[in-house]
Design an enzyme around this catalytic site. Structure first.
Site, short mmCIF file in Angstrom:
data_model
loop_
_atom_site.label_atom_id
_atom_site.label_comp_id
_atom_site.label_asym_id
_atom_site.label_seq_id
_atom_site.Cartn_x
_atom_site.Cartn_y
_atom_site.Cartn_z
N ASP A 1 -19.80 -1.62 -54.68
CA ASP A 1 -20.86 -1.26 -55.42
C ASP A 1 -21.17 0.20 -54.68
OD1 ASP A 1 -23.35 -1.41 -56.76
OD2 ASP A 1 -24.30 -2.37 -55.30
N CYS B 1 -25.01 1.88 -60.11
CA CYS B 1 -26.16 2.28 -61.26
C CYS B 1 -26.42 3.24 -61.70
CB CYS B 1 -27.38 1.28 -60.58
SG CYS B 1 -27.78 1.98 -58.93
N ASP C 1 -22.12 -2.90 -44.28
CA ASP C 1 -22.89 -1.66 -44.63
C ASP C 1 -23.17 -1.04 -43.60
OD1 ASP C 1 -24.84 -1.01 -47.43
OD2 ASP C 1 -25.58 -0.19 -45.69
N CYS D 1 -20.21 -2.17 -49.83
CA CYS D 1 -21.53 -1.61 -49.58
C CYS D 1 -22.40 -2.71 -50.04
CB CYS D 1 -21.37 -0.22 -50.23
SG CYS D 1 -20.27 1.00 -49.92
N ALA D 2 -22.76 -3.67 -49.11
CA ALA D 2 -23.56 -4.74 -49.65
C ALA D 2 -24.86 -4.88 -49.59
CB ALA D 2 -23.06 -6.02 -48.40
N PRO E 1 -28.79 -4.02 -50.25
CA PRO E 1 -29.46 -4.92 -49.73
C PRO E 1 -29.20 -6.38 -49.94
CG PRO E 1 -30.85 -4.45 -51.53
CD PRO E 1 -29.53 -3.30 -51.71
N GLY F 1 -28.04 -8.27 -52.86
CA GLY F 1 -27.93 -9.25 -54.28
C GLY F 1 -26.98 -9.70 -54.46
N LYS F 2 -25.93 -8.77 -54.53
CA LYS F 2 -24.55 -9.17 -55.31
C LYS F 2 -23.79 -9.88 -54.44
CE LYS F 2 -24.51 -4.84 -57.83
NZ LYS F 2 -25.99 -4.03 -57.31
#
Length: 447
Positions: free
Chosen positions: A335, A388, A291, A267-268, A270, A272-273
């Site tokens: 994520d 998060c 995504d 689930c890439a 936006p 950052g990871k």
């Protein structure tokens, strides 16, 4: 177009209310249309986000001081009262007289001049109570019940306060509320393929921008004050760094990608990871970024170019429907889409949008994703699950349920020097008020 930060805040808050839109999206629209100096942009931004965060407290003051409760006030008047009271209660650098006078001016500009006297009277009534030595708590006449008392005082829904009290107790719940009501810090992740931390620090110091390294995060740098437009900071165009909170940076290190491996970020957006994984493996190998939202993948594509990364392959689609990747990946990062309950300071309206029912629905989606992407991992490979948020339904319970169905998987304690100690179960639970970073949950699983 406006050159008045308080009027910008008023029209933004009015549009948020009328359209039911996200605060950050509407504010971005209004700021692009405005003609404001940097200091006024910061003030307008603070007023919008501050009034959105503190809505329950501001309504409670109106309920105490006005004849009609806040929900019965005309909507535009209620917004103006929020703006005035926010400045008096929570903005230490605005003189009270300026806060009152500029708020009364808003009634004239917005066809409410007949209510200017009422606005002036209510704000000055509040000031008289403060000058007489009354605290905000005494002005509000808070109930004894700790859930409602803390909810009104710190401006959160009761169900959130109840959860935190059960998890943390009253003292730490107050600390967490204070954390979520402050303006967020800005953390950068230095791109080691393009520069060094020392080079970035020197470039920032030359522009009198102050920051400091993030402990035990080799690429992390935290800026200590407002810095204006991100794109204007030194090194942006050269791909020296990207914006990423300390907690999110931790995830990449726990994935621990190695050169030449195949990594899938399920689930890439936006992104950052995704870009951090590519940097950590020296841009040597393949990172498949998936995504289902083409729009949310746009920033990732832009950052791939800006950071000059070649190892990332972008795929659009729902990660529950990619059987072709079964047994293909050395490591998978999920994520997971979540309620964002650990980042309430960054999303000012999130506290009012979240519901327990939404969390239950998300936990079902997270379980489905975890089940499907686990099939992508080669025998002996790694699956990192991250959110998060702070709610067990989306975190601990999700992992416990997965492990109960898949006894061949186990939690692996990261063998790293981390700024957060793993729990006795082996995963990381990051509480913002304890660790000074966004709330996160990270579990590393080995097949």
């Amino acid at each position: 177009m406006t050159d008045n930060p308080r009027q910008l805040a008023f029209v933004t808050l009015r549009d948020i209310q009328r359209r039911g839109a996200f605060a950050d999206i509407v504010l971005d629209e209004k700021l692009r249309q405005a003609d404001l100096k940097d200091a006024d942009r910061r003030l307008g931004t603070e007023l919008v986000y501050g009034c959105t965060r503190r809505r329950r407290t501001l309504d409670a003051i109106i309920d105490r001081l006005a004849k009609k409760p806040a929900h019965q006030q005309p909507p535009d008047l209620r917004i103006i009262l929020h703006l005035g009271l926010y400045q008096l209660c929570f903005s230490s650098n605005i003189p009270p007289s300026a806060a009152v006078n500029t708020t009364v001016d808003l009634t004239k500009v917005n066809n409410l001049s007949g209510l200017g006297g009422f606005v002036n009277g209510l704000l000055r009534q509040y000031l008289r109570l403060v000058e007489a030595g009354n605290s905000l708590e005494s002005i509000l006449q808070l109930p004894e019940n700790p859930v409602s008392r803390l909810g009104i005082l710190h401006s959160f829904p009761d169900w959130m306060i109840k959860f935190w009290l059960e998890e943390l107790g009253e003292s730490q719940t107050q600390q967490l509320c204070d954390w979520f009501n402050q303006s967020p810090s800005l953390d950068l992740r230095i791109n080691p393929l393009s520069t060094t931390l020392e080079t970035v620090e020197t470039a920032f110091q030359q522009q009198e921008i102050i920051g400091s390294p993030l402990p035990k995060l080799p690429q992390g740098w935290r800026l200590s004050s407002g810095v204006g437009a991100i794109r204007n900071l030194p090194g942006y165009d050269q791909g020296w760094w990207t914006v990423q909170d300390a907690s999110a940076q931790l995830v990449g290190y726990i994935v621990d990608p190695q050169p030449g491996e195949i990594i899938i970020d399920a689930c890439a957006a936006p992104g950052g990871k995704t870009t951090h994984i590519a940097e950590l493996m020296g841009d040597n190998g393949k990172v498949i970024a998936i995504d289902r939202s083409p729009g949310r993948l746009k920033p990732l594509k832009q950052n791939i170019n800006r950071l000059k990364l070649r190892s990332i392959q972008v795929e659009v689609g729902d990660s529950r429907h990619f059987p072709q990747y079964n047994n293909m990946a050395d490591r998978v990062l999920l994520d997971a889409p979540c309620s964002g309950g650990g980042t309430l300071h960054r999303r000012s309206d999130s506290r009012w949008r979240q519901t327990p029912d939404q969390i239950r629905q998300l936990s079902q989606l997270q379980a489905e994703l975890l089940e499907m992407v686990s099939h992508w991992v080669k025998p002996g490979g790694v699956l990192v699950y991250a959110t998060c948020t702070l709610y067990p339904q989306e975190n601990e319970w999700a992992i416990a349920s997965f492990l109960s169905r898949h006894p061949s998987w186990r939690v692996e304690v990261p063998n790293l020097d981390l700024p957060v100690e793993p729990t006795k179960e082996g995963w990381l639970k990051i509480w913002p008020h304890r660790h000074q970073m966004d709330g996160f949950f990270i579990a590393k699983l080995r097949h």
